[in-house]
Design an enzyme around this catalytic site. Structure first.
Site, short mmCIF file in Angstrom:
data_model
loop_
_atom_site.label_atom_id
_atom_site.label_comp_id
_atom_site.label_asym_id
_atom_site.label_seq_id
_atom_site.Cartn_x
_atom_site.Cartn_y
_atom_site.Cartn_z
N TYR A 115 7.00 -6.03 44.86
CA TYR A 115 5.86 -5.16 44.57
C TYR A 115 6.12 -4.40 43.27
O TYR A 115 5.23 -4.22 42.45
CB TYR A 115 5.63 -4.18 45.73
CG TYR A 115 5.24 -4.87 47.02
CD1 TYR A 115 3.91 -5.20 47.28
CD2 TYR A 115 6.20 -5.20 47.97
CE1 TYR A 115 3.56 -5.84 48.46
CE2 TYR A 115 5.85 -5.84 49.15
CZ TYR A 115 4.53 -6.15 49.38
OH TYR A 115 4.17 -6.80 50.54
N ASN A 144 -5.88 -8.59 49.76
CA ASN A 144 -6.16 -9.88 49.13
C ASN A 144 -7.11 -10.70 50.02
O ASN A 144 -6.76 -11.03 51.15
CB ASN A 144 -4.85 -10.64 48.91
CG ASN A 144 -5.03 -12.07 48.45
OD1 ASN A 144 -6.08 -12.45 47.94
ND2 ASN A 144 -4.01 -12.87 48.64
N CYS A 152 -0.12 -13.99 48.25
CA CYS A 152 0.47 -12.69 48.54
C CYS A 152 1.69 -12.81 49.43
O CYS A 152 2.51 -11.88 49.49
CB CYS A 152 -0.57 -11.74 49.13
SG CYS A 152 -1.48 -12.40 50.52
N HIS A 153 1.87 -13.95 50.08
CA HIS A 153 3.10 -14.17 50.88
C HIS A 153 4.34 -14.26 49.99
O HIS A 153 5.45 -14.14 50.48
CB HIS A 153 2.96 -15.42 51.76
CG HIS A 153 2.76 -16.68 50.99
ND1 HIS A 153 1.51 -17.08 50.52
CD2 HIS A 153 3.64 -17.63 50.58
CE1 HIS A 153 1.64 -18.23 49.88
NE2 HIS A 153 2.92 -18.58 49.90
N GLU A 179 7.38 -23.76 51.01
CA GLU A 179 7.62 -23.87 49.57
C GLU A 179 9.09 -24.03 49.23
O GLU A 179 9.46 -24.04 48.06
CB GLU A 179 7.05 -22.62 48.88
CG GLU A 179 5.56 -22.49 49.07
CD GLU A 179 4.98 -21.27 48.38
OE1 GLU A 179 5.57 -20.78 47.40
OE2 GLU A 179 3.91 -20.81 48.82
#
Length: 195
Positions: A115, A144, A152-153, A179
């Site tokens: 963040y 979001n 946003c993850h 991912e």
């Protein structure tokens, strides 16, 4: 053009996608925080329902180039491939939220940012040299309206905490693992509103 809605069965649960025709304007995980609020705004729009009832399901995917592109993107993503270029997106929020979401959309596949990293990037864009609060960034990230595609993850706390995900921490972990991110290096919060 009429609004278009469809659902997508994914490994992290049912997803709801919304389009204004040429753009994807929402993607929510089932049970996601703020889902109902944003879905209502996207389906009815500010012009009311003048264009008629929203097109739904397979007809919506056929009618909306944005939904076709989003479904293809999600297919590649859940097959474990980097889906590449984002489908056409148009998100609506406050100017600050939109700036945060634009930063999130730049996070590469398989990588994470804090963040604070987003706050620094936003501060660097400012002409006045002012600071941006990581807490304010976190609030915008939580709002979001286009989960997964606007990733946003991929945003984590500065201490390695997986804090804050409106779709729930377990889904955040699963998406990062899709991912290829080693999630063992992160800490999952044991209490909070985004578990």
């Amino acid at each position: 053009m009429r609004k278009a809605l469809c659902t997508y069965d994914s490994p992290v649960g049912k997803l709801t996608l919304a389009s204004d025709g040429p753009h994807l304007c929402g993607l929510w995980l089932e049970g996601q925080k703020y889902f109902e609020e944003k879905l209502h705004l996207r389906v009815t729009g500010s012009e009311g329902d003048a264009a008629g009832k929203a097109v739904e399901g397979e007809a919506a995917v056929s009618a909306s180039p944005a939904l076709r592109a989003a479904v293809a993107w999600l297919d590649a993503y859940f097959e474990g491939r980097d889906p590449g270029e984002l489908p056409p997106i148009e998100l609506h929020g406050t100017p600050f939220q939109e700036r945060v979401w634009a930063q999130i959309a730049k996070i590469p596949y398989g990588q994470v940012i804090t963040y604070g990293g987003i706050a620094k990037a936003l501060a660097d864009e400012r002409d006045d040299g002012g600071m941006v609060s990581a807490r304010a960034v976190g609030t915008a990230v939580g709002r979001n309206p286009c989960s997964i595609i606007v990733p946003c993850h991929r945003v984590v706390g500065s201490t390695g905490s997986l804090t804050g995900y409106s779709g729930g921490i377990a889904r955040k972990v699963k998406l990062l693992e899709f991912e290829g991110v080693d999630t063992r290096k992160f800490k999952a919060p044991t209490r909070g509103t985004a578990l």
